[in-house]
Design an enzyme around this catalytic site. Structure first.
Site, PDB file in Angstrom:
ATOM      1  N   TYR A   1       0.707  -1.305   0.063  1.00 56.17           N
ATOM      2  CA  TYR A   1      -0.303   0.393   0.269  1.00 56.17           C
ATOM      3  C   TYR A   1       0.723   1.158   0.172  1.00 56.17           C
ATOM      4  CZ  TYR A   1      -4.416   3.196   0.286  1.00 56.17           C
ATOM      5  OH  TYR A   1      -5.271   4.142   0.488  1.00 56.17           O
TER       6      TYR A   1
ATOM      7  N   HIS B   1      -3.906  -8.328  -4.026  1.00 54.00           N
ATOM      8  CA  HIS B   1      -2.904  -8.985  -4.546  1.00 54.00           C
ATOM      9  C   HIS B   1      -2.131  -9.403  -3.545  1.00 54.00           C
ATOM     10  CE1 HIS B   1      -1.424  -5.319  -6.525  1.00 54.00           C
ATOM     11  NE2 HIS B   1      -0.382  -6.196  -5.824  1.00 54.00           N
TER      12      HIS B   1
ATOM     13  N   HIS C   1       1.878 -10.050  -2.360  1.00 53.43           N
ATOM     14  CA  HIS C   1       2.672 -11.296  -3.024  1.00 53.43           C
ATOM     15  C   HIS C   1       3.706 -12.091  -2.151  1.00 53.43           C
ATOM     16  CE1 HIS C   1       3.654  -8.104  -5.061  1.00 53.43           C
ATOM     17  NE2 HIS C   1       3.266  -7.237  -4.663  1.00 53.43           N
TER      18      HIS C   1
END
Length: 313
Positions: free
Chosen positions: A240, A248, A250
């Site tokens: 963010y 999504h 990671h």
């Protein structure tokens, strides 16, 4: 499919960024119109190309100085600094993942150019009110075409040969940052199906905890079965601001500590912490102030910088 032979027709306009610590260059220029069948005009297409040196394949270590390094020169005596040149013609010891990794963005928009241009950053504090007044309209301003590539993957029309897991909730596949070979730098991404879920701010404990726990569970199952990485061996992150506004996660090898890949404080939020916070307060990301870094080329930079005086100390 792009015609990769058109890469030979790349014309350099500008070097957007030099990152010697990552052995990477980001270049702005043009590619011939033949690069993309979707583009019918005869004019060259603006393109961004990022080229970086891949990691050495560990299985080639035995041949490194026997065959791969074909020339050396002593550069410093005190700490024995030696420069070496690789023999790219040694066909029997070619890197399985190639010697360099090339990412191409074409056609590249001005937004892409701003994103990949080297820039200074500041930390900003985003209150819920600033999110509603500034950030949310910014997110809503993006046309669907910006995340069309995500929609193509979720619909099963693109990258299906790379998909490692698919369900009604999400898909998991390798991130383009990974060379698909070096386990130490393993980098996957889990993309949610829900188009309404766009960023960390949209997460609600009573709605999304099952999704987040499913991503965590399947990530460990996949990397355990394929790469023998156990519990605690992954760093799962939510960015963010994210690079694109379709939710999504990671999924990175925990031993991969290259901060430039979005693992810095102020951008990366650990999935484990996000789950815990939502269990404590299901609406926490709707009500809390978030602090994060913004580059001077980011579309939110000017407005957020001007409004920081509104945030109480």
């Amino acid at each position: 499919m792009p015609d990769i032979s058109a890469l030979k027709g790349f014309v350099l306009t500008e070097i957007l960024n030099e990152e010697p610590d990552r052995c990477r260059l980001t270049l702005l220029g043009t590619l011939p119109s033949g690069w993309s069948a979707e583009e019918s005009q005869d004019q060259p297409l603006q393109a961004i190309i990022r080229i970086e040196k891949n990691a050495f394949a560990s299985e080639q270590a035995v041949a490194l100085f026997k065959d791969l390094v074909h020339k050396t020169k002593l550069m410093g005596k005190q700490y024995t600094w030696v420069a070496g040149w690789l023999s790219f013609q040694a066909s029997d010891i070619k890197q399985p993942q190639g010697d360099v990794k090339i990412n191409v963005i074409c056609p590249a928009t001005d937004v892409h150019v701003k994103k990949y241009t080297k820039q200074k950053s500041i930390l900003v504090r985003e209150t819920p009110e600033l999110y509603r007044r500034i950030t949310l309209p910014f997110i809503n301003s993006f046309p669907p075409e910006r995340t069309r590539w995500v929609a193509e993957i979720l619909a099963g029309r693109a990258e299906q040969e790379k998909v490692l897991y698919s369900s009604s909730e999400c898909v998991v596949l390798p991130d383009m940052k990974w060379d698909l070979h070096t386990t130490e730098s393993l980098y996957l991404v889990a993309i949610a199906h829900d188009p309404v879920l766009r960023s960390l701010r949209d997460l609600r404990g009573d709605v999304h905890l099952d999704l987040l726990k499913s991503i965590r569970r399947e990530a460990y199952r996949i990397v355990g079965e394929r790469w023998n990485i156990g519990r605690g061996g992954l760093r799962m992150l939510i960015h963010y601001q994210p690079s694109y506004y379709h939710f999504h996660v990671h999924i990175v090898n925990a031993n991969y500590e290259l901060a430039g890949f979005g693992m810095v404080v102020g951008q990366a939020h650990l999935l484990e912490d996000v789950i815990s916070l939502l269990e404590v307060n299901p609406k926490i990301f709707e009500t809390m102030t978030l602090t994060y870094g913004l580059g001077e080329q980011h579309g939110l930079y000017e407005q957020m910088k001007l409004t920081q005086s509104e945030v109480d100390d």
